[in-house]
Motif scaffolding. Structure first.
Motif, PDB file in Angstrom:
ATOM      1  N   VAL A   1       0.856  -1.186   0.000  1.00  0.00           N
ATOM      2  CA  VAL A   1       0.000   0.000   0.000  1.00  0.00           C
ATOM      3  C   VAL A   1       0.893   1.238   0.000  1.00  0.00           C
ATOM      4  O   VAL A   1       1.894   1.302   0.725  1.00  0.00           O
ATOM      5  CB  VAL A   1      -0.927   0.028   1.233  1.00  0.00           C
ATOM      6  CG1 VAL A   1      -1.755   1.317   1.253  1.00  0.00           C
ATOM      7  CG2 VAL A   1      -1.840  -1.186   1.234  1.00  0.00           C
TER       8      VAL A   1
ATOM      9  N   ASN B   1       1.214   4.612   1.293  1.00  0.00           N
ATOM     10  CA  ASN B   1       0.616   5.399   2.370  1.00  0.00           C
ATOM     11  C   ASN B   1       0.929   6.882   2.170  1.00  0.00           C
ATOM     12  O   ASN B   1       1.788   7.459   2.846  1.00  0.00           O
ATOM     13  CB  ASN B   1       1.122   4.918   3.729  1.00  0.00           C
ATOM     14  CG  ASN B   1       0.272   5.442   4.866  1.00  0.00           C
ATOM     15  OD1 ASN B   1      -0.450   6.427   4.724  1.00  0.00           O
ATOM     16  ND2 ASN B   1       0.358   4.784   6.008  1.00  0.00           N
TER      17      ASN B   1
ATOM     18  N   THR C   1      -1.067   9.198   2.898  1.00  0.00           N
ATOM     19  CA  THR C   1      -1.589   9.894   4.079  1.00  0.00           C
ATOM     20  C   THR C   1      -0.477  10.155   5.082  1.00  0.00           C
ATOM     21  O   THR C   1      -0.306  11.276   5.587  1.00  0.00           O
ATOM     22  CB  THR C   1      -2.699   9.053   4.726  1.00  0.00           C
ATOM     23  OG1 THR C   1      -3.753   8.842   3.785  1.00  0.00           O
ATOM     24  CG2 THR C   1      -3.252   9.744   5.961  1.00  0.00           C
TER      25      THR C   1
ATOM     26  N   GLY D   1      -1.872   2.979   8.545  1.00  0.00           N
ATOM     27  CA  GLY D   1      -2.981   3.842   8.162  1.00  0.00           C
ATOM     28  C   GLY D   1      -4.308   3.343   8.694  1.00  0.00           C
ATOM     29  O   GLY D   1      -4.382   2.417   9.513  1.00  0.00           O
TER      30      GLY D   1
ATOM     31  N   ASN E   1      -8.978   2.598  -1.306  1.00  0.00           N
ATOM     32  CA  ASN E   1      -8.218   3.087  -2.450  1.00  0.00           C
ATOM     33  C   ASN E   1      -8.704   4.489  -2.800  1.00  0.00           C
ATOM     34  O   ASN E   1      -9.873   4.677  -3.139  1.00  0.00           O
ATOM     35  CB  ASN E   1      -8.385   2.149  -3.643  1.00  0.00           C
ATOM     36  CG  ASN E   1      -7.532   2.574  -4.824  1.00  0.00           C
ATOM     37  OD1 ASN E   1      -6.417   3.038  -4.655  1.00  0.00           O
ATOM     38  ND2 ASN E   1      -8.069   2.424  -6.023  1.00  0.00           N
TER      39      ASN E   1
ATOM     40  N   ASP F   1      -3.459   4.924  -0.759  1.00  0.00           N
ATOM     41  CA  ASP F   1      -4.151   5.451   0.420  1.00  0.00           C
ATOM     42  C   ASP F   1      -3.832   6.932   0.598  1.00  0.00           C
ATOM     43  O   ASP F   1      -2.723   7.282   0.979  1.00  0.00           O
ATOM     44  CB  ASP F   1      -3.723   4.658   1.659  1.00  0.00           C
ATOM     45  CG  ASP F   1      -4.408   5.154   2.925  1.00  0.00           C
ATOM     46  OD1 ASP F   1      -5.315   5.994   2.825  1.00  0.00           O
ATOM     47  OD2 ASP F   1      -4.030   4.691   4.014  1.00  0.00           O
TER      48      ASP F   1
ATOM     49  N   GLU G   1      -8.622   8.436   2.243  1.00  0.00           N
ATOM     50  CA  GLU G   1      -9.953   7.971   1.859  1.00  0.00           C
ATOM     51  C   GLU G   1     -10.690   7.546   3.119  1.00  0.00           C
ATOM     52  O   GLU G   1     -10.082   7.162   4.126  1.00  0.00           O
ATOM     53  CB  GLU G   1      -9.839   6.800   0.873  1.00  0.00           C
ATOM     54  CG  GLU G   1     -11.172   6.337   0.298  1.00  0.00           C
ATOM     55  CD  GLU G   1     -11.988   7.489  -0.257  1.00  0.00           C
ATOM     56  OE1 GLU G   1     -13.056   7.775   0.325  1.00  0.00           O
ATOM     57  OE2 GLU G   1     -11.564   8.124  -1.246  1.00  0.00           O
TER      58      GLU G   1
ATOM     59  N   PRO H   1     -12.208   5.501   5.817  1.00  0.00           N
ATOM     60  CA  PRO H   1     -11.972   4.091   6.169  1.00  0.00           C
ATOM     61  C   PRO H   1     -13.276   3.308   6.264  1.00  0.00           C
ATOM     62  O   PRO H   1     -14.359   3.876   6.466  1.00  0.00           O
ATOM     63  CB  PRO H   1     -11.283   4.180   7.539  1.00  0.00           C
ATOM     64  CG  PRO H   1     -11.723   5.494   8.092  1.00  0.00           C
ATOM     65  CD  PRO H   1     -11.887   6.416   6.922  1.00  0.00           C
TER      66      PRO H   1
END
Length: 1010
Positions: A887, A889, A891, A974, A980, A992, A995, A997
């Motif tokens: 992933v 990340n 964020t 995260g 996604n 990520d 978005e 969760p």
């Protein structure tokens, strides 16, 4: 093209000869009467049970009393009477026609827990027992999805289909779902399967009419899961070939509930649900901040830190109510269902509602004709909070991650003005609380789906179906940002409205003829044709610099856009199946298709298939040995086929489409960036699958295993053109893609007593995807992932392709003069290769390099479902897992940065545990933000109790407590490794960027049946 037509003509002539011979075989027959009664294990009569004389078309259905009567014309000889019902083990009775012409058979049917004898409808063919198929088809019943607590059908399918990767991309109340059957099948198009509901090809587009930060709804959310009878999933090209140019991604057939013979059955259900945040991000609680970003100035100021997530997230509530009435006679059957759903999201002021009506009616006109019709009307609406994300700078969660959390986000109690939470002007984003309270983004959908079907059975064995299907919806999205706000780009306000009106129609004629040619050979011939048409009208208008009040677009300076598209598809197929001694089945089929999307020279395409199955356990040597006790059923199967894809190119992309413009009051045209190409062909997929279906221990355990190899050729990609052409790119067929893997489903009944039954199901899929044929340097970046996601030759689709750490020979970081990590530099080669370079001081030199730094495609997808039934108690638990994927990340990349620092990862720099400036150095090294996304989730958990009153008109009452996404076992830092930010984007996966969760959902329900 000529070769395809020649092959089609040969198949057509052969089928015509077989068809005529079968009709001529109708000889003088004797009148036979067969009757009896069918009951369940509890002795209660079973209505709507199919009773058929095998290898003939003579049959009937049981009435409400479980009774049946068959009047058949049969030759003298031996016959087998077969009793089948949905979810029940079939039974057989042998009888001899000769001097005796009247027979009575009464049977008792037991539940088919393992589904070994399921009946499959391939959409354009006659119903077929699963045992006869040469390819794998998965089925999901209403019972399997009734406790899922999912808003839509696709979400309810998660973990229940072997070979499928089903991912929920967003935790919004109507969060979009991505479905991949045996991996992706295109690069720039869609890999979602073809959906067919009661013979209607439906639209499942994920239209982002206004930017909500990558989030979009699937239109499958318009269908109420409570109306579903069963779902059949066709995963491979070998099975989907007869669907032609729209079936590269597989086919999902949805069958809704219909009336059965008997008195009216009334069912009412109501559920109350709660949605809550499962996990918060650890935020920065250090009570000091740096005074500036000067790496040599370590001075700090005391501050108060705020937890923005407590202000953004809340517990949402929802209700889901359904009422249905069904029943009928032998001539008329009906089903009427109404539903109302309201679901709040975990972000304040978000919700989704859906109200629907479904009517299914079937009328037998006479002995030959039956007319059926179905209507589904849905009206849905949603309140959305945008997150900005990939394209825009506004939104709630975007504002949260770009904020300095030492700023109090609450509005001024006197002026009512929200402060900017990112004081640095150039880095300003929206105050998240202002986005929640002042922004107004909504979507509304009105949708009508309908079908009319005329069925004719003029002679024994001949079945003719004509279906007209219609899917029409209007989606309207509006967005409003008031003037004088904290957004960086719309301080003067923003008003948007966009509409999409979509119409799809399909006309299908399907003819099948089944006949027993002799004592050991049965023939089934199917042929048909289709004419399909779809159109989409979209309109959008945007206004800025708004007045002080009013949300409509005429309140500011307006810019409007419009697009209209139309497409037509024609197709015909021919399929021939021979059943040899009820144990060897061979099928061959061919389909030709034409689509208006392509030029005349490449419009017609030919898609063949061949499959076979061999039920080895029907052989005498098997039945008469110990093998029959160990493995009562053993079937080998193999299939090969081709299918096509229409999604990779727009309706008019074969043209060079000039854009009308107005310049100095004069109308003109501007050249496009895309050069047309009339020679583009549909993407084409060829697949071979090999498998086996085995049962063990007197049918207490079943195993379904399949190996597949899918090759996709003629992938459509954009080729970059020389500037001298006047264009930037052109679509051509240059790419290739391969998906190889295997899937299995193991289902067993470890315990089965009078009071207790335990059913356990384990499914697994392993898929390896590889792309080749990308031109240029072998790398095609995608904009949906900030250019950090690409198609790279020799790697899976959507690989993370970006900057990485410069390292010493021992693998440690190569630090700069200040002791900070840095990006690798050197000479970039093709297909992600590179050569690192060093200067005289041993530091990286040359161009900044990129390579594949991660893969978002899981290597292993697994699901484990356990069901326990003890007397009137039921318990169900489903675990889902995706392993071996990464992933991105994004964020954490923003939240740990020195300019914002709202997440806990930035505390180390403030505390002096790392050098000041570390977060700034890591910000541009994207390898640092790749994390393992492996997870195992407690997807579903449900417990129910059945009450059966002994008096009154109530049949039963079921009380249910269920949960969804209750627990996730992962090491991801995260919110959730499953979401996604690019929504349902085919190529950009595992990205990520704040978005929403997936919520933890609890649901309490009551179902009452009269």
């Amino acid at each position: 093209m000529k070769k395809s037509l020649w092959l089609w003509q040969r198949h057509w002539k052969f089928a015509s000869i077989v068809f005529m011979l079968q009709l001529v075989s109708l000889l003088a027959l004797a009148q036979v009467r067969i009757s009896g009664k069918v009951t369940g294990e509890d002795g209660e009569p079973l209505p709507s049970i199919a009773v058929q004389v095998r290898n003939t078309v003579n049959g009937a259905y049981t009435d409400i009393k479980g009774e049946y009567v068959i009047n058949a014309n049969l030759k003298d000889g031996s016959y087998i009477l077969v009793f089948t019902g949905l979810g029940l083990k079939p039974q057989e009775r042998t009888f001899q026609v000769g001097n005796t012409k009247t027979f009575t058979f009464s049977v008792q049917l037991a539940e088919d827990i393992l589904g070994l004898n399921e009946v499959i409808v391939t959409g354009t063919s006659v119903a077929t027992s699963k045992k006869q198929l040469g390819n794998a088809v998965s089925t999901v019943s209403a019972k399997d999805i009734q406790y899922s607590a999912a808003t839509g059908i696709d979400g309810a399918l998660q973990g229940k289909v072997a070979g499928a990767q089903i991912t929920q991309n967003s935790g919004n109340p109507a969060g979009g779902i991505s479905v991949r059957l045996r991996g992706p099948s295109t690069i720039v198009g869609s890999s979602d399967p073809l959906y067919i509901v009661d013979g209607v090809i439906i639209n499942n587009d994920s239209r982002q009419l206004i930017d909500l930060g990558g989030y979009a709804q699937n239109r499958l959310v318009d269908i109420n899961p409570a109306d579903i009878e069963r779902i059949e999933v066709i995963k491979g090209a070998a099975a989907a070939a007869i669907y032609g140019s729209r079936a590269n991604n597989g086919v999902v057939q949805i069958f809704t509930k219909r009336g059965k013979t008997g008195k009216p059955q009334i069912s009412f259900s109501t559920q109350f649900k709660t949605n809550s945040l499962r996990k918060k991000l650890p935020y920065n609680e250090y009570p000091f901040r740096f005074n500036n970003n000067d790496v040599n100035d370590l001075s700090q100021t005391a501050v108060t830190r705020y937890d923005y997530q407590d202000k953004i997230f809340s517990t949402g509530i929802g209700t889901d109510n359904s009422l249905s009435v069904s029943g009928g006679t032998d001539e008329t059957k009906y089903y009427v269902g109404i539903s109302s759903l309201y679901n709040e999201g975990i972000i304040e002021n978000t919700n989704f509602s859906r109200n629907g009506l479904r009517i299914n009616v079937s009328q037998k006109l006479n002995k030959i004709f039956t007319l059926s019709a179905g209507v589904n009307y849905t009206m849905s609406s949603s309140r959305e909070i945008p997150n900005g994300g990939i394209q825009e700078a506004y939104g709630a969660l975007t504002g949260f991650i770009f904020s300095n959390n030492y700023v109090n986000p609450d509005k001024d109690p006197v002026t009512g003005v929200y402060p900017s939470t990112a004081p640095i002007a150039i880095l300003r984003r929206t105050n998240p609380l202002e986005a929640i309270e002042r922004f107004d983004f909504r979507q509304k959908v009105n949708r009508f789906m309908g079908n009319v079907q005329l069925n004719a059975k003029p002679v024994d064995g001949l079945n003719i179906d004509y279906i007209i299907g219609l899917d029409n919806y209007t989606q309207t999205a509006t967005g409003y940002i008031p003037p004088k706000n904290t957004t960086p780009s719309y301080n003067g306000g923003l008003s948007r409205r966009a509409d999409a009106t979509v119409l799809q129609m399909n006309n299908d004629l399907n003819i099948s003829y089944r006949r027993k040619l002799n004592s050991w050979l049965e023939s089934t011939t199917g042929l048909g044709g289709t004419i399909q048409y779809d159109r989409a009208y979209t309109f959008g208008a945007t206004a800025q610099q708004l007045g002080s009040f009013g949300q409509t677009i005429n309140n500011g300076v307006t810019l409007a856009t419009e697009l209209r598209t139309e497409r037509s598809i024609m197709g015909a197929f021919l399929q021939q199946t021979f059943a040899i001694s009820d144990k060897l089945y061979v099928t061959g089929a061919a389909r030709v298709d034409a689509s208006s999307v392509y030029g005349k020279e490449n419009r017609w395409q030919y898609f063949p298939k061949v499959s076979g199955s061999y039920i080895l356990s029907e052989e005498d040597f098997w039945k008469n040995s110990g093998l029959a006790d160990a493995m009562p059923s053993f079937k080998l199967r193999a299939a090969w086929g081709a299918s096509g894809n229409l999604t990779a190119i727009g309706v008019y992309d074969r043209f060079t489409s000039y854009t009308p413009v107005i310049y100095d009051g004069t109308a003109g045209y501007a050249a496009p960036s895309l050069l047309g190409n009339f020679n583009v062909m549909p993407e084409r997929q060829r697949e071979i699958e090999l498998g086996a279906d085995i049962s063990f221990l007197k049918d207490r355990i079943s195993l379904e295993f399949t190996y597949y190899n899918k090759d996709v050729d003629d992938l459509i990609l954009g080729r970059t053109l020389a500037p001298s052409t006047g264009f930037l790119s052109r679509f051509i067929n240059i790419g290739t893609m391969t998906n190889k893997g295997f899937e299995f489903m193991l289902k067993g009944v470890p315990v089965q007593t009078k009071d207790l039954t335990w059913i356990s199901t384990l499914s697994y899929v392993n898929n390896k995807n590889v792309i080749n044929g990308v031109e240029g340097n072998g790398v095609l970046p995608f904009s949906g992932g900030f250019g950090q996601v690409a198609a790279v030759n020799g790697y899976p689709l959507g690989a993370f392709y970006s900057t990485f750490f410069a390292r010493n020979d021992d693998g440690s970081f190569l630090l700069d003069a200040r002791g900070l990590p840095q990006r690798e530099r050197g000479v970039q080669g093709p297909n992600g290769t590179y050569t690192a370079q060093r200067d005289a001081n041993g530091q990286p030199s040359g161009a900044i390099l990129s390579k594949v730094i991660g893969d978002p495609n899981p290597k292993h997808v697994v699901s484990w479902i356990n069901e326990f039934n003890y007397k009137k108690f039921s318990f169900r638990m489903q675990w889902d897992g995706m392993l071996g994927f990464d992933v991105f990340n994004f964020t954490r990349r923003v939240g740990d940065n020195q300019n914002y620092g709202g997440l806990q990862g930035y505390e180390a720099e403030l505390k002096g545990d790392v050098i000041k400036g570390t977060s700034g150095a890591l910000f541009s090294i994207f390898e640092n933000w790749i994390e393992k996304g492996d997870f195992v989730k407690l997807r579903e958990l449900a417990a129910s109790y059945l009450i059966t009153p002994k008096a009154g008109k109530l049949r039963d009452i079921r009380l249910t407590l269920s949960g969804r996404n209750l627990l996730s076992i992962d090491n991801y830092s995260g919110y959730d490794p499953e979401v996604n930010a690019a929504g349902q984007d085919n190529a950009v996966r595992g990205f990520d960027f704040v978005e929403v969760p997936l919520p933890r959902t609890f649901q309490l329900g009551v179902n009452v049946n009269f």
